[in-house]
Motif scaffolding. Sequence first.
Motif, PDB file in Angstrom:
ATOM      1  N   CYS A  73      -5.368  -9.210  -4.355  1.00  0.00           N
ATOM      2  CA  CYS A  73      -4.978  -7.829  -4.638  1.00  0.00           C
ATOM      3  C   CYS A  73      -3.836  -7.772  -5.649  1.00  0.00           C
ATOM      4  O   CYS A  73      -3.821  -6.895  -6.518  1.00  0.00           O
ATOM      5  CB  CYS A  73      -4.567  -7.117  -3.338  1.00  0.00           C
ATOM      6  SG  CYS A  73      -5.954  -6.787  -2.227  1.00  0.00           S
ATOM      7  N   SER A 115      -3.477  -1.022  -4.030  1.00  0.00           N
ATOM      8  CA  SER A 115      -4.230  -0.192  -3.081  1.00  0.00           C
ATOM      9  C   SER A 115      -5.704  -0.086  -3.447  1.00  0.00           C
ATOM     10  O   SER A 115      -6.563  -0.094  -2.569  1.00  0.00           O
ATOM     11  CB  SER A 115      -3.635   1.211  -3.011  1.00  0.00           C
ATOM     12  OG  SER A 115      -2.363   1.163  -2.444  1.00  0.00           O
ATOM     13  N   VAL A 161       0.845  -1.201   0.000  1.00  0.00           N
ATOM     14  CA  VAL A 161       0.000   0.000   0.000  1.00  0.00           C
ATOM     15  C   VAL A 161       0.880   1.250   0.000  1.00  0.00           C
ATOM     16  O   VAL A 161       0.624   2.208  -0.737  1.00  0.00           O
ATOM     17  CB  VAL A 161      -0.965  -0.014   1.213  1.00  0.00           C
ATOM     18  CG1 VAL A 161      -1.622   1.333   1.409  1.00  0.00           C
ATOM     19  CG2 VAL A 161      -2.028  -1.083   1.026  1.00  0.00           C
ATOM     20  N   ASN A 162       1.931   1.238   0.805  1.00  0.00           N
ATOM     21  CA  ASN A 162       2.806   2.410   0.867  1.00  0.00           C
ATOM     22  C   ASN A 162       3.615   2.607  -0.412  1.00  0.00           C
ATOM     23  O   ASN A 162       3.934   3.739  -0.765  1.00  0.00           O
ATOM     24  CB  ASN A 162       3.721   2.331   2.093  1.00  0.00           C
ATOM     25  CG  ASN A 162       2.965   2.671   3.361  1.00  0.00           C
ATOM     26  OD1 ASN A 162       1.957   3.364   3.337  1.00  0.00           O
ATOM     27  ND2 ASN A 162       3.455   2.177   4.475  1.00  0.00           N
ATOM     28  N   THR A 209      -4.310  -0.876  -9.216  1.00  0.00           N
ATOM     29  CA  THR A 209      -3.235  -0.913  -8.225  1.00  0.00           C
ATOM     30  C   THR A 209      -3.631  -1.832  -7.079  1.00  0.00           C
ATOM     31  O   THR A 209      -4.811  -2.126  -6.876  1.00  0.00           O
ATOM     32  CB  THR A 209      -2.937   0.484  -7.646  1.00  0.00           C
ATOM     33  OG1 THR A 209      -4.087   0.945  -6.941  1.00  0.00           O
ATOM     34  CG2 THR A 209      -2.533   1.473  -8.727  1.00  0.00           C
ATOM     35  N   ASP A 226       2.363   2.084  -3.401  1.00  0.00           N
ATOM     36  CA  ASP A 226       1.402   2.789  -4.254  1.00  0.00           C
ATOM     37  C   ASP A 226       1.241   4.241  -3.820  1.00  0.00           C
ATOM     38  O   ASP A 226       1.155   5.144  -4.647  1.00  0.00           O
ATOM     39  CB  ASP A 226       0.043   2.085  -4.236  1.00  0.00           C
ATOM     40  CG  ASP A 226       0.067   0.750  -4.955  1.00  0.00           C
ATOM     41  OD1 ASP A 226       1.005   0.510  -5.748  1.00  0.00           O
ATOM     42  OD2 ASP A 226      -0.853  -0.060  -4.717  1.00  0.00           O
ATOM     43  N   ARG A 227       1.210   4.468  -2.527  1.00  0.00           N
ATOM     44  CA  ARG A 227       1.059   5.833  -2.013  1.00  0.00           C
ATOM     45  C   ARG A 227       2.282   6.684  -2.365  1.00  0.00           C
ATOM     46  O   ARG A 227       2.155   7.871  -2.661  1.00  0.00           O
ATOM     47  CB  ARG A 227       0.816   5.824  -0.510  1.00  0.00           C
ATOM     48  CG  ARG A 227      -0.545   5.242  -0.139  1.00  0.00           C
ATOM     49  CD  ARG A 227      -0.736   5.189   1.355  1.00  0.00           C
ATOM     50  NE  ARG A 227      -0.795   6.500   1.972  1.00  0.00           N
ATOM     51  CZ  ARG A 227      -1.889   7.266   2.055  1.00  0.00           C
ATOM     52  NH1 ARG A 227      -3.028   6.833   1.556  1.00  0.00           N
ATOM     53  NH2 ARG A 227      -1.842   8.437   2.641  1.00  0.00           N
ATOM     54  N   ILE A 271      -3.185   0.097   8.702  1.00  0.00           N
ATOM     55  CA  ILE A 271      -3.435  -1.092   7.890  1.00  0.00           C
ATOM     56  C   ILE A 271      -3.982  -2.207   8.768  1.00  0.00           C
ATOM     57  O   ILE A 271      -4.927  -2.911   8.405  1.00  0.00           O
ATOM     58  CB  ILE A 271      -2.135  -1.551   7.180  1.00  0.00           C
ATOM     59  CG1 ILE A 271      -1.531  -0.418   6.355  1.00  0.00           C
ATOM     60  CG2 ILE A 271      -2.376  -2.787   6.339  1.00  0.00           C
ATOM     61  CD1 ILE A 271      -2.368   0.059   5.209  1.00  0.00           C
ATOM     62  N   TRP A 289      -8.337  -1.114  -0.619  1.00  0.00           N
ATOM     63  CA  TRP A 289      -9.311  -0.191  -0.035  1.00  0.00           C
ATOM     64  C   TRP A 289     -10.723  -0.479  -0.534  1.00  0.00           C
ATOM     65  O   TRP A 289     -11.688  -0.339   0.217  1.00  0.00           O
ATOM     66  CB  TRP A 289      -8.925   1.261  -0.344  1.00  0.00           C
ATOM     67  CG  TRP A 289      -7.629   1.656   0.284  1.00  0.00           C
ATOM     68  CD1 TRP A 289      -6.476   1.964  -0.361  1.00  0.00           C
ATOM     69  CD2 TRP A 289      -7.334   1.754   1.692  1.00  0.00           C
ATOM     70  NE1 TRP A 289      -5.488   2.243   0.545  1.00  0.00           N
ATOM     71  CE2 TRP A 289      -5.986   2.144   1.809  1.00  0.00           C
ATOM     72  CE3 TRP A 289      -8.082   1.566   2.836  1.00  0.00           C
ATOM     73  CZ2 TRP A 289      -5.374   2.336   3.033  1.00  0.00           C
ATOM     74  CZ3 TRP A 289      -7.466   1.765   4.063  1.00  0.00           C
ATOM     75  CH2 TRP A 289      -6.127   2.136   4.162  1.00  0.00           C
TER      76      TRP A 289
END
Length: 105
Positions: free
Chosen positions: A82, A95, A45-46, A93, A48-49, A62, A99
């Motif tokens: 995912c 993420s 996730v990070n 993505t 992608d962020r 998370i 989400w």
Amino acid sequence: MHIGEILQHRIAASNSDNLKRQFELEKAEYQRNWARAVQFFQKKVNEDRKKEKMKPLPFMAIRTKLEAVKEIDDLRWFYTQCLEYQYKKKGNTFSKCFWGALKIK
């Protein structure tokens, strides 16, 4: 009470204490493994962020989202889903899947 009965009770008590201790150790080990699995989600996730120039999320953010998933095998399945979503089509993505699947409706 005879000495034999006293010894049997002590042996039984010590065995049950050992079983309790073993259970607690297994439980702690399971929690460590579960936390390690959550760290895999956090890393993806990070990533992608970071690409979107957003600040990284802490572990607890998370973990809170994944709290309902108690089994490590279920976490593994969700992680692979995912990943598959990420590579299915351009623009997807990890993420988005993460989400979107955990969104409260």
